[in-house]
Design a protein around this motif. Structure first.
Motif: not given
Length: 211
Positions: A118-144
């Motif tokens: 099967t496939d693990l499907e991950i949906t991520s949403t960017v919560e914070q970002i600063k160009r060239g410096s940092c990224l923060r995302w969160s979200g669920p991953a699911s499979a059967e």
């Protein structure tokens, strides 16, 4: 989703090691202690889940320009071109990656005695970002029979000879919490692999541009 008994959860952990690792998506030595740094990574003041038992932090120095690394990491649709374990990746919005941007990506789970392919499907949403410096995302991953909630932070710092890339991720969910040491090891393997492949791709791009 309904709670899954501990025995089933442990079986799930053993059957999807690569997929779980990609949530961060090289190996951490067997039996390595979970990474619990005193000061978690942050992006615009926000970090990983402070209550999560499953977490890992790692970093490496990459000999490539910051703009090259940033482009590789934020051009989500092209992740399959340099991440061997990312099967598909698509943006759910358009334009430069920004706060509120969302993307969906998948990684295959091979067949085994406990579960079908099967496939693990991950949906991520960017919560914070600063160009060239940092990224923060969160979200669920699911499979059967599997659900994980992840929070992932990336920091990029220019240093002598290149860029220090630091990353930290936490996972929560019945399955991973049923066996924290195993889930932590799996997460660590995924993050280490992601950094290795980012390093290889960025340094290859830098070498090509220099030539």
């Amino acid at each position: 989703m309904p709670a899954i008994r501990s025995t089933s959860a442990r079986a799930a952990l053993l059957t999807v090691p690569l997929a779980l690792g990609l949530l961060g998506t090289g190996a951490v030595p067997a039996g390595a202690a979970p990474s619990h740094p005193a000061k978690p990574l942050t992006c615009r003041g926000e970090g990983v889940d402070p209550d999560a038992a499953v977490r890992h932090r790692t970093e490496t120095v990459i000999q490539a320009p910051l703009h090259t690394l940033w482009e590789l990491q934020t051009d989500v649709a092209r992740w399959p071109a340099w991440q061997s374990s990312v099967e598909t990746a698509e943006r759910l919005d358009h334009g430069p990656l920004r706060k509120g941007s969302a993307f969906r990506w998948t990684t295959p789970i091979p067949p085994n005695p406990a579960t079908p392919a099967t496939d693990l499907e991950i949906t991520s949403t960017v919560e914070q970002i600063k160009r060239g410096s940092c990224l923060r995302w969160s979200g669920p991953a699911s499979a059967e029979g599997l659900r994980i909630d992840g929070v992932h932070v990336w920091n990029f710092t220019e240093v002598r000879g290149g860029v220090r890339v630091s990353t930290e991720e936490t996972h929560t969910g019945d399955q991973v919490e049923a066996n924290v040491p195993a889930a932590t090891r799996i997460l660590g393997e995924g993050l280490e692999k992601w950094l290795r492949e980012l390093k290889a791709a960025a340094e290859a791009c830098a070498h090509h541009q220099a030539g």
